[in-house]
Each structure stands twice: as C-alpha cells, then as structure tokens.
Scaffold this motif. Structure first.
Motif, PDB file in Angstrom:
ATOM      1  N   GLU A   1     -10.878   6.198   2.235  1.00 52.95           N
ATOM      2  CA  GLU A   1     -10.436   5.132   1.781  1.00 52.95           C
ATOM      3  C   GLU A   1     -11.796   4.367   2.509  1.00 52.95           C
ATOM      4  O   GLU A   1     -11.557   3.859   3.729  1.00 52.95           O
TER       5      GLU A   1
ATOM      6  N   PRO B   1      -6.564   1.938   6.342  1.00 53.52           N
ATOM      7  CA  PRO B   1      -5.808   2.426   5.282  1.00 53.52           C
ATOM      8  C   PRO B   1      -5.169   0.766   4.468  1.00 53.52           C
ATOM      9  O   PRO B   1      -4.743   0.290   4.304  1.00 53.52           O
ATOM     10  N   GLY B   2      -5.558   1.510   3.145  1.00 50.33           N
ATOM     11  CA  GLY B   2      -5.012  -0.542   2.313  1.00 50.33           C
ATOM     12  C   GLY B   2      -6.519  -0.960   2.158  1.00 50.33           C
ATOM     13  O   GLY B   2      -6.010  -1.883   1.031  1.00 50.33           O
TER      14      GLY B   2
ATOM     15  N   THR C   1       0.906  -1.513  -0.271  1.00 51.43           N
ATOM     16  CA  THR C   1      -0.103  -0.061  -0.344  1.00 51.43           C
ATOM     17  C   THR C   1       1.075   1.343   0.233  1.00 51.43           C
ATOM     18  O   THR C   1       2.381   1.105   0.238  1.00 51.43           O
ATOM     19  N   VAL C   2       0.158   2.543  -0.379  1.00 51.92           N
ATOM     20  CA  VAL C   2       0.901   3.892  -0.237  1.00 51.92           C
ATOM     21  C   VAL C   2       1.067   3.948   1.264  1.00 51.92           C
ATOM     22  O   VAL C   2       1.653   4.926   1.933  1.00 51.92           O
ATOM     23  N   TRP C   3       0.509   3.817   2.363  1.00 53.40           N
ATOM     24  CA  TRP C   3      -0.039   4.033   3.389  1.00 53.40           C
ATOM     25  C   TRP C   3       1.301   3.646   4.243  1.00 53.40           C
ATOM     26  O   TRP C   3       1.694   2.637   4.736  1.00 53.40           O
TER      27      TRP C   3
ATOM     28  N   GLU D   1       2.635  -0.263  -5.668  1.00 56.37           N
ATOM     29  CA  GLU D   1       2.484   0.812  -5.927  1.00 56.37           C
ATOM     30  C   GLU D   1       3.440   1.475  -5.813  1.00 56.37           C
ATOM     31  O   GLU D   1       3.654   3.198  -6.619  1.00 56.37           O
TER      32      GLU D   1
ATOM     33  N   ALA E   1      -9.201   5.855  -2.724  1.00 61.04           N
ATOM     34  CA  ALA E   1      -8.252   5.208  -2.682  1.00 61.04           C
ATOM     35  C   ALA E   1      -6.833   6.306  -2.647  1.00 61.04           C
ATOM     36  O   ALA E   1      -6.859   7.376  -3.043  1.00 61.04           O
ATOM     37  N   HIS E   2      -6.003   5.616  -1.325  1.00 62.22           N
ATOM     38  CA  HIS E   2      -5.174   6.387  -1.072  1.00 62.22           C
ATOM     39  C   HIS E   2      -5.585   7.859  -0.527  1.00 62.22           C
ATOM     40  O   HIS E   2      -4.166   8.410   0.013  1.00 62.22           O
TER      41      HIS E   2
ATOM     42  N   ASP F   1      -7.610  -0.371  -2.327  1.00 60.69           N
ATOM     43  CA  ASP F   1      -6.503  -0.140  -2.920  1.00 60.69           C
ATOM     44  C   ASP F   1      -5.542  -1.004  -2.525  1.00 60.69           C
ATOM     45  O   ASP F   1      -4.266  -0.249  -1.741  1.00 60.69           O
TER      46      ASP F   1
END
Length: 366
Positions: A340, A97-98, A75-77, A131, A335-336, A101
């Motif tokens: 989310e 988070p996530g 993920t981006v988190w 990601e 997403a992101h 996505d």
C-alpha cells in the motif's frame, strides 16, 4: 498547499492505527483526525458515536448543505501492523497501513476545503466503519447527502489515477446447511451429510455469476462438520455478490431464495441482505465532465474514469439520486495489501482539483 506539512499530517493519521472492529482504536483515531482538522480547518468537528463507532462531521455556513465531502478513517489493518509496515516517506512514495485507503484522502479533503475562499454549504463527513460496510454510518451519510448538489468521495483512485465513475452494488449472503450427524465409520448411512449438501449448494451458487453482465457471485468462507469421524450435521458458507445494476441484483436475489436441498433430509437456511446499491455511471457523468474541464484549466494530466467492483459510501449517495464522483483521493496503489502506497508528487494537483470542483459545484448551486 504546504506539501511537507501535508505529508506530516498523513503520517500522523497513519500512525494512529484504526481497525474497524476495534472501537477504542477507532475512537483514538477520531481524536487524531479531529486534531488535524482543527489545525487545517480552524474548527472542531461534531463527534457522532453510534453503537460505539465514532464518526466526525464538519458543517460550514448557516445555510443548507450543497456539497458533501465524504471519507472514512477506519482501515482493514489490525493493531500492530505498524511494527511490520511502518509509515515511511522515501523516493517520492509514502507507505504505511491505510495510507492509500484512505488516510491520505482524509487529509486531502481537509486541505481542499481549507483552500476555499468561501466554505458555506460544505459538509465534511469522516466515518469510522466504512471498511465493514458502514453499518452505523449509512443513515448518517444518507441524511447528510439528501438535498446536496453533489457528493465527492475522497476514496483512493483507480489504477493510473482514474476517477471511479461507477461502482458495482454489493450483496452478502450466508447459506446455512442442516443435515444429520452419524458415526462416519459405523453407520454413515444413518446420517445426512451437510458437507456434501454444502458442496452441491456451492456449485449452484457459483453458477449464478454472469461475466457478460459483469456479475460476480463468489462463495467465500466455508465450514462444515465437527470431528473427523462424524458425518457433518451442519455447514455454512458466505457469498459475495457484485452487480452493475438493480435488475441483476434482483435476479441473483431471487435465485438465492429459490435454492433447494439436493440430499433427502437436508435443509437450507438463507441469510443476508444488500450492503450497497449500484453506483451507475449516470450518477457521475456530469461531475466527471466538470472535473475533466477543471483538470485542463489547472494544467493537470487528462483525467480518466473507471468502473470498479468494490463498493464505497458513494454507492449510498448515488442510490439517493445525488450526483456522486468517487476516487478523488490519493493516487497510488496496494489498498489492503503489503505494498500500500501513495505517490507524493500527485498530492498537490489532486488536492487542487478537489478544491476547484467543490468551488465549482458551490458556485453553480448558489
């Protein structure tokens, strides 16, 4: 499908944070995904570690792969995001988070495959670096997709639950600018101002966009100079390019390589490369039509499709000529972003659709 169990499995994945750049965190997440997969699929995955990044693969049956089911668990988190964005289930919405996505999509993929009466010919690949552009998993994805009748990507849906029937190609560039330092107050005329040259190049690059063709060329991270009283000797900026077809990708690339300095004494250095090829609508057309038919048979709402600017690993499979349908994962949004979320009521029907589509493709391939 047992929805409470499914929600618990999604929450378990969300509860194991997995920012792409943290190799240890991604490895821990792979352990969690493996455990959930073992419960749902009755089989442990192959653990594939490339340059420290952990990917998971399940192959079913002794014959050739016919359907590649694709997802990612990174993920981006950043680590610690759960402290401010805890995983919650409330009012028909799952947050965390996530989750959208795309950890809900990972569990959906497992549940869809588990529901098949015969899994022979199915490969499930869950990667750990999507990601950040799939730098270590691209070769793996392309190897697994080769020869398949379809690649089904469990990325999150487009707005309103639309499937992603086309994706833009993605290219990233770095433009470096070199000048000459000088004292900004005593003798600025002896310098070559890299910041000014950078400004000229920023405008030239931004002008390469073509909204009529859906081409975006966006300068992003920008930096120049060292101290407030020094003419900058160096600067750089990154460029995000999104194109709908190979011809536009070639046009922008040629223009980027043709950039010339404006200031006497300045020079330019260009770096970067294609990250993902375009996924044209033709790659998904047949699968999308099948999915629409199956949705009607399952008494699900009519399916819609959308072309999107974001790239995914589906771009790679489509680039090989493998029929690819994307956005089959969770319905929700954010997403992101801070909001989310996943719409819980959509999970059973969407998962049933994925299972039916895998079975339909397998039946045709056999």
């Amino acid at each position: 499908m047992d929805l409470p169990t499914m929600l618990a499995d999604i929450a378990e994945l969300v509860g194991c944070e997995s920012p792409s750049a943290d190799l240890a965190a991604v490895a821990r997440s792979a352990d969690t995904v493996s455990a959930v997969g073992q419960r749902l699929l009755g089989a442990s995955p192959e653990r594939i570690v490339i340059d420290g990044r952990t990917h998971l693969r399940w192959r079913f049956g002794a014959g050739p792969a016919r359907v590649l089911v694709l997802g990612h668990h990174d993920t981006v988190w950043p680590l610690g995001s759960l402290a401010t964005h805890p995983c919650t289930v409330d009012g028909g919405v799952l947050r965390g988070p996530g989750c959208f996505d795309m950890k809900a999509g990972v569990v959906m993929a497992m549940c869809a495959i588990a529901a098949l009466p015969d899994r022979s010919g199915v490969t499930l690949l869950i990667t750990g670096d999507e990601e950040i552009g799939s730098p270590t998993s691209r070769g793996l994805i392309e190897t697994e997709a080769a020869g398949c009748a379809a690649a089904l990507v469990l990325e999150a849906s487009a707005p309103g639950g639309a499937l992603k029937t086309a994706r833009k190609g993605v290219v990233g560039y770095r433009v470096g600018v070199h000048g000459r330092a000088a004292h900004a107050g005593l003798e600025p005329e002896k310098g070559v101002n890299a910041a000014v040259e950078l400004a000229h190049q920023l405008l030239a690059v931004a002008a390469l966009a073509d909204p009529q063709r859906g081409t975006t060329v966006t300068p992003t991270v920008t930096a120049a100079g060292t101290t407030a009283n020094t003419v900058p000797a160096q600067g750089e900026f990154t460029v995000d390019v999104r194109v709908s077809d190979a011809a536009e990708m070639a046009r922008v690339d040629a223009a980027m390589k043709a950039l010339k300095p404006v200031l006497p004494g300045a020079s330019i250095e260009l770096g970067g490369k294609s990250n993902r090829p375009p996924m044209p609508a033709s790659a998904s057309a047949e699968l999308f039509a099948r999915a629409q038919t199956l949705a009607r048979q399952l008494n699900l709402p009519p399916l819609t499709g959308a072309a999107v600017g974001g790239g995914s690993d589906g771009n790679f499979t489509a680039g090989l000529g493998v029929p690819t349908l994307d956005g089959l994962g969770a319905v929700g949004g954010g997403a992101h972003a801070d909001d989310e979320h996943v719409l819980i009521d959509e999970l059973p029907g969407r998962t049933a659709l994925v299972s039916a589509l895998i079975g339909d493709v397998l039946g045709a391939a056999r």
